[in-house]
Design a protein around this motif. Structure first.
Motif, PDB file in Angstrom:
ATOM      1  N   ALA A  33       0.799  -1.226   0.000  1.00 55.69           N
ATOM      2  CA  ALA A  33       0.000   0.000   0.000  1.00 55.69           C
ATOM      3  C   ALA A  33       0.825   1.267   0.000  1.00 55.69           C
ATOM      4  O   ALA A  33       0.289   2.347  -0.270  1.00 55.69           O
ATOM      5  CB  ALA A  33      -0.934   0.012   1.217  1.00 55.69           C
ATOM      6  N   ARG A  34       2.122   1.176   0.291  1.00 59.90           N
ATOM      7  CA  ARG A  34       2.923   2.391   0.449  1.00 59.90           C
ATOM      8  C   ARG A  34       4.131   2.324  -0.482  1.00 59.90           C
ATOM      9  O   ARG A  34       4.981   1.452  -0.342  1.00 59.90           O
ATOM     10  CB  ARG A  34       3.369   2.547   1.910  1.00 59.90           C
ATOM     11  N   ARG A  94       9.854   7.415   8.498  1.00 58.64           N
ATOM     12  CA  ARG A  94      10.471   6.421   9.382  1.00 58.64           C
ATOM     13  C   ARG A  94      11.014   5.255   8.571  1.00 58.64           C
ATOM     14  O   ARG A  94      10.559   4.976   7.459  1.00 58.64           O
ATOM     15  CB  ARG A  94       9.463   5.928  10.416  1.00 58.64           C
ATOM     16  N   ALA A  95      11.991   4.575   9.114  1.00 59.61           N
ATOM     17  CA  ALA A  95      12.594   3.433   8.447  1.00 59.61           C
ATOM     18  C   ALA A  95      11.579   2.300   8.329  1.00 59.61           C
ATOM     19  O   ALA A  95      10.701   2.127   9.183  1.00 59.61           O
ATOM     20  CB  ALA A  95      13.819   2.958   9.217  1.00 59.61           C
ATOM     21  N   GLY A  96      11.707   1.547   7.249  1.00 61.31           N
ATOM     22  CA  GLY A  96      10.848   0.386   7.052  1.00 61.31           C
ATOM     23  C   GLY A  96       9.405   0.719   6.764  1.00 61.31           C
ATOM     24  O   GLY A  96       8.520  -0.115   6.989  1.00 61.31           O
ATOM     25  N   ALA A  97       9.136   1.920   6.236  1.00 62.04           N
ATOM     26  CA  ALA A  97       7.746   2.370   6.078  1.00 62.04           C
ATOM     27  C   ALA A  97       7.140   1.999   4.731  1.00 62.04           C
ATOM     28  O   ALA A  97       5.923   2.100   4.572  1.00 62.04           O
ATOM     29  CB  ALA A  97       7.671   3.879   6.271  1.00 62.04           C
ATOM     30  N   PHE A  98       7.947   1.569   3.754  1.00 59.27           N
ATOM     31  CA  PHE A  98       7.433   1.444   2.391  1.00 59.27           C
ATOM     32  C   PHE A  98       7.585   0.021   1.849  1.00 59.27           C
ATOM     33  O   PHE A  98       8.543  -0.682   2.150  1.00 59.27           O
ATOM     34  CB  PHE A  98       8.148   2.434   1.462  1.00 59.27           C
ATOM     35  N   ASP A 115      16.937   1.347   3.644  1.00 59.91           N
ATOM     36  CA  ASP A 115      16.436   1.629   4.993  1.00 59.91           C
ATOM     37  C   ASP A 115      14.934   1.904   4.977  1.00 59.91           C
ATOM     38  O   ASP A 115      14.205   1.526   5.893  1.00 59.91           O
ATOM     39  CB  ASP A 115      17.149   2.841   5.594  1.00 59.91           C
ATOM     40  N   ALA A 116      14.462   2.595   3.920  1.00 63.42           N
ATOM     41  CA  ALA A 116      13.053   2.977   3.849  1.00 63.42           C
ATOM     42  C   ALA A 116      12.143   1.793   3.565  1.00 63.42           C
ATOM     43  O   ALA A 116      10.948   1.833   3.877  1.00 63.42           O
ATOM     44  CB  ALA A 116      12.857   4.046   2.777  1.00 63.42           C
ATOM     45  N   ALA A 117      12.687   0.734   2.952  1.00 64.67           N
ATOM     46  CA  ALA A 117      11.870  -0.428   2.602  1.00 64.67           C
ATOM     47  C   ALA A 117      11.657  -1.317   3.823  1.00 64.67           C
ATOM     48  O   ALA A 117      12.551  -1.490   4.648  1.00 64.67           O
ATOM     49  CB  ALA A 117      12.538  -1.213   1.484  1.00 64.67           C
ATOM     50  N   ARG A 118      10.468  -1.881   3.906  1.00 66.17           N
ATOM     51  CA  ARG A 118      10.179  -2.834   4.984  1.00 66.17           C
ATOM     52  C   ARG A 118      10.793  -4.182   4.643  1.00 66.17           C
ATOM     53  O   ARG A 118      11.208  -4.439   3.493  1.00 66.17           O
ATOM     54  CB  ARG A 118       8.672  -2.997   5.152  1.00 66.17           C
ATOM     55  N   SER A 119      10.868  -5.074   5.604  1.00 61.43           N
ATOM     56  CA  SER A 119      11.322  -6.434   5.342  1.00 61.43           C
ATOM     57  C   SER A 119      10.380  -7.082   4.334  1.00 61.43           C
ATOM     58  O   SER A 119       9.161  -7.042   4.501  1.00 61.43           O
ATOM     59  CB  SER A 119      11.333  -7.245   6.638  1.00 61.43           C
ATOM     60  N   GLY A 120      10.952  -7.642   3.294  1.00 59.81           N
ATOM     61  CA  GLY A 120      10.144  -8.208   2.215  1.00 59.81           C
ATOM     62  C   GLY A 120       9.818  -7.221   1.129  1.00 59.81           C
ATOM     63  O   GLY A 120       9.305  -7.606   0.072  1.00 59.81           O
TER      64      GLY A 120
END
Length: 477
Positions: free
Chosen positions: A287-288, A352-356, A402-407
């Motif tokens: 979604a992001r 924030r980190a891991g938000a996208f 850093d901005a990407a979430r796990s996966g």
């Protein structure tokens, strides 16, 4: 009337100038505008693709004069290296000692003499007339003498004289013949995998392609226009992108969809690298989305439309306010208003980190992939430009991960094939992290043949008819 009064160098006496009367238009607006653009490119690093249309509009130059100004400007910039080698053989001293205001006149004349169907006497006469007005009579006489020496031979006769011997120096020969700085020819050969002393046939095809006029490719913004709308206005179906069409001729701004902001000019490789990012499967949320270097907004317009169709939201970040305004205009009225533009420095994230779930970083680069459309870039860059940009490129790719979430998935894109800002950057960043794995880019570009370079993808003008866009896809672990 005596001979003195008839001298073309003595202006006629006129009465007082009326207030508000505009100055007379130049008799040769095409050459005058071409000269001004060439001079501005040299003197203040102006961009020809921005300045030329502006001057044509400002002075009301259209039709055949506008077409001639465009051909003279871009033709001269593309073949500048070749013309400089020939001009250097025609001046009594080094070309470097020629006045900066005179050099564009000489290049402009050389292009007409060596690469157009303009009769030599007309090319010299018309160019010298412009020279009298812009650099004065004394320097115009110098230009006249040099151009007459140039006119003594055709291009094919000049090349054996000014280019290095191909057997002894293959890359040096190709650099002069196809008008590239030698260091750039070497970098492009390395990116293609051609050895400097080996078979340089593909390198030669690439260098030659950079001197061809690129076709105009249009983007039908998803959810706002269809390719059929563009075809109905005279465009033709594109080869790769399902959202693209080619415009064989004419002004793209004359198309209704372009005027309404529902379509825009965008190279097909730029469309395909953005599409590849959206095609990678991600588990869980989707979604992001984030576009970290969104200006001037072409890829953001495509991503914003696709995001809206998939109930996702795109954040388009651009550090320069003026470019951010262009992005905002490009994504305006995206599907479900799915795209939002912010002025932000992506090396100092405002999120924030891991938000996208999906992140695009279209990194600032040398622009060596767009030499057909921006020919002056080959003379503006230096051998050290890629090294100067590398720290920023590495930093942006780190921040994207850093901005990407796990996966989640990250697309690292440059409009350049230079190894120092493509594969080397990705390798350096991956060596510093343990939380990434490559995603084979070619698997998500099924329409495009011969694009894979290991796990990465590289478009080429001579293979694909596009800009030389590079794409690496990485999954965050």
């Amino acid at each position: 009337m005596n001979d003195r009064s008839r001298s073309p160098y003595r202006p006629a006496r006129r009465g007082p100038k009326r207030r508000g009367t505009p100055p007379p238009a130049p008799k040769d607006p095409a050459r005058r505008i071409a000269y001004e653009v060439l001079r501005a490119v040299d003197a203040r690093d102006a961009y020809a693709n921005l300045l030329l249309p502006s001057l044509l509009r400002e002075r009301g130059v259209t039709g055949r004069d506008a077409a001639l100004a465009t051909e003279l400007t871009y033709g001269t910039l593309r073949r500048q290296g070749t013309y400089d080698a020939i001009l250097d053989a025609c001046v009594d001293r080094s070309l470097r000692s020629v006045d900066a205001e005179v050099l564009p006149v000489l290049r402009l004349g050389a292009h007409q003499l060596l690469a157009t169907k303009i009769p030599p006497h007309a090319a010299v006469s018309a160019t010298v007339d412009v020279a009298r007005k812009v650099v004065g009579h004394h320097r115009a006489r110098f230009a006249n003498a040099v151009l007459r020496r140039v006119s003594a031979r055709g291009l094919e006769e000049w090349l054996p004289i000014v280019a290095p011997d191909r057997a002894a120096d293959p890359l040096g020969h190709l650099a002069v013949v196809h008008s590239h700085p030698r260091w750039m020819a070497e970098a492009l050969a390395a990116a293609l995998g051609d050895a400097p002393d080996g078979d340089l046939a593909e390198t030669e095809r690439l260098l030659a392609a950079h001197n061809e006029r690129p076709r105009v490719t249009l983007l039908a913004k998803p959810g706002r226009a269809a390719v059929a709308d563009l075809i109905g206005d005279g465009a033709t179906e594109a080869r790769y992108s399902p959202h693209a069409a080619y415009l064989p001729e004419g002004d793209p701004g004359a198309l209704r969809a372009v005027r309404q902001g529902r379509a825009a000019v965008q190279d097909e490789a730029s469309q395909m690298v953005a599409l590849a990012l959206t095609r990678v499967a991600v588990e869980g949320s989707d979604a992001r989305w984030l576009d970290m270097c969104a200006g001037p907004g072409g890829k953001a317009a495509l991503l914003g439309g696709l995001a809206g169709q998939r109930d996702a939201r795109l954040l388009a970040a651009e550090v320069q306010p003026a470019r951010a305004r262009l992005v905002a205009g490009a994504v305006e009225r995206s599907v479900r208003d799915a795209a939002r533009t912010v002025v932000a420095d992506s090396t100092r994230p405002a999120w924030r980190a891991g938000a996208f779930d999906r992140v695009l970083v279209d990194a600032p680069c040398t622009g060596m992939g767009a030499l057909r459309r921006r020919p002056e870039a080959r003379w503006r860059r230096t051998p050290g430009t890629a090294a100067e940009l590398a720290p920023l490129q590495r930093d942006l790719l780190h921040r994207a991960l850093d901005a990407a979430r796990s996966g989640g998935v990250v697309a690292y894109v440059t409009c350049s094939p230079h190894l120092a800002e493509t594969r080397d950057i990705v390798a350096a960043v991956r060596a510093e992290r343990s939380d990434t794995e490559p995603v084979r880019a070619a698997d998500h570009l099924a329409e495009v043949p011969d694009v894979a370079v290991g796990d990465h993808a590289q478009f080429w003008p001579h293979r694909h008819g596009t800009d030389a866009m590079f794409l690496a896809l990485l999954r965050k672990l």
